[in-house]
Design an enzyme around this catalytic site. Structure first.
Site, PDB file in Angstrom:
ATOM      1  N   SER A 181       0.849  -1.209  -0.035  1.00 54.78           N
ATOM      2  CA  SER A 181       0.008   0.068   0.009  1.00 54.78           C
ATOM      3  C   SER A 181       0.823   1.263   0.030  1.00 54.78           C
ATOM      4  O   SER A 181       1.979   1.224   0.669  1.00 54.78           O
ATOM      5  CB  SER A 181      -0.937   0.029   1.051  1.00 54.78           C
ATOM      6  OG  SER A 181      -1.610   1.204   1.408  1.00 54.78           O
ATOM      7  N   TYR A 225      -1.971  -0.808  10.205  1.00 53.29           N
ATOM      8  CA  TYR A 225      -1.888  -1.213   8.778  1.00 53.29           C
ATOM      9  C   TYR A 225      -0.596  -0.751   7.967  1.00 53.29           C
ATOM     10  O   TYR A 225      -0.033  -1.485   7.065  1.00 53.29           O
ATOM     11  CB  TYR A 225      -3.011  -0.304   8.077  1.00 53.29           C
ATOM     12  CG  TYR A 225      -3.359  -0.643   6.537  1.00 53.29           C
ATOM     13  CD1 TYR A 225      -3.905  -1.977   6.317  1.00 53.29           C
ATOM     14  CD2 TYR A 225      -2.879   0.216   5.785  1.00 53.29           C
ATOM     15  CE1 TYR A 225      -4.387  -1.905   4.959  1.00 53.29           C
ATOM     16  CE2 TYR A 225      -3.136  -0.090   4.313  1.00 53.29           C
ATOM     17  CZ  TYR A 225      -3.807  -1.173   3.965  1.00 53.29           C
ATOM     18  OH  TYR A 225      -4.138  -1.427   2.464  1.00 53.29           O
TER      19      TYR A 225
END
Length: 249
Positions: free
Chosen positions: A142, A155
């Site tokens: 990401s 995350y």
């Protein structure tokens, strides 16, 4: 040449479903993994509606955040369909909170699903790839794993870990005919981002130089290239697909 077999973790929804569709279009037999019983049904219906037959794709249930479950899922898939040539580690979740408010459960859930799963599933297929001297491993990271994000220490850490895993494994298997790469999506138009409040969604789009969110197909197109024979000289890289929202990677 035999038809390649791909396993896509988290392959029935959002980005994973887009990847599964694109690989099926490339004459790759796709095994789409899922964890929530019933979540595979809309995927199967959509694939059939798009013209794909049962000899082009399959689904396989299993919690890839758990090593034993991942082992069982891959063992059963290989026994039924054959060795995995292409692995897409796409399974991922968010449990957002500022660090001071983040619980241990939120931390562990994200790390186990987003990072441990990459180890758990890759461990099951790597020896088969070494034996056949060919393989493609593509890990979905990401943009936030590179630049960080408020409320996403869990995350961002998990996705940064994916990048370190990618580079290190690429070095270990480069002489074995196996490439290992990562893709770092930016904001992608999936059910997760569609659930954002309108104002927040508008603010996100305004921050993207291309003035739109990405589509699952944008990520799938990148996967199709990295999974191809043409990408044999590309390994250990992180391909940013983010519309220019973060240029320094």
């Amino acid at each position: 040449m035999k038809r390649r077999i791909a396993l896509v973790t988290g392959g029935v929804g959002g980005i994973g479903a887009g990847i599964s569709r694109r690989l099926a279009k490339e004459n790759v037999f796709v095994i789409a993994n899922y964890v929530v019983p019933g979540s595979e049904t809309p995927f199967i219906e959509a694939m059939r509606a798009a013209g794909f037959s049962d000899d082009q794709f399959a689904v396989s249930g299993g919690d890839v955040s758990d090593y034993k479950a991942a082992e069982e899922m891959v063992t059963q898939a290989v026994a039924r369909y054959g060795p995995v040539d292409i692995l897409i580690n796409c399974a991922g979740i968010t449990r957002d909170a500022s660090f001071r408010n983040m619980s241990l459960e939120q931390w562990r859930a994200v790390m186990s699903t987003n990072l441990d799963s990459v180890f758990n599933v890759t461990k099951q297929v790597i020896e088969g790839m070494v034996a056949q001297k060919w393989g493609r491993i593509i890990n979905i990271s990401s943009v936030n794993g590179v630049k960080g994000a408020f409320g996403q220490t869990n995350y961002a850490a998990s996705k940064a870990g994916v990048l370190g895993f990618t580079k290190s494994l690429a070095l270990e298997v480069a002489k074995k005919g196996i490439t290992v790469n990562a893709i770092s999506p930016g904001f992608i138009d999936t059910p997760m981002t569609q659930a954002m409040p309108d104002a927040a969604r508008a603010a996100v789009i305004a921050s993207i130089p291309t003035e739109r969110m990405g589509l699952p197909d944008d990520i799938a197109n990148a996967v199709a290239y990295l999974a191809s024979t043409e990408a044999s000289y590309v390994t250990g890289t992180n391909l940013s697909v983010n519309g220019g929202v973060h240029l320094y990677q």
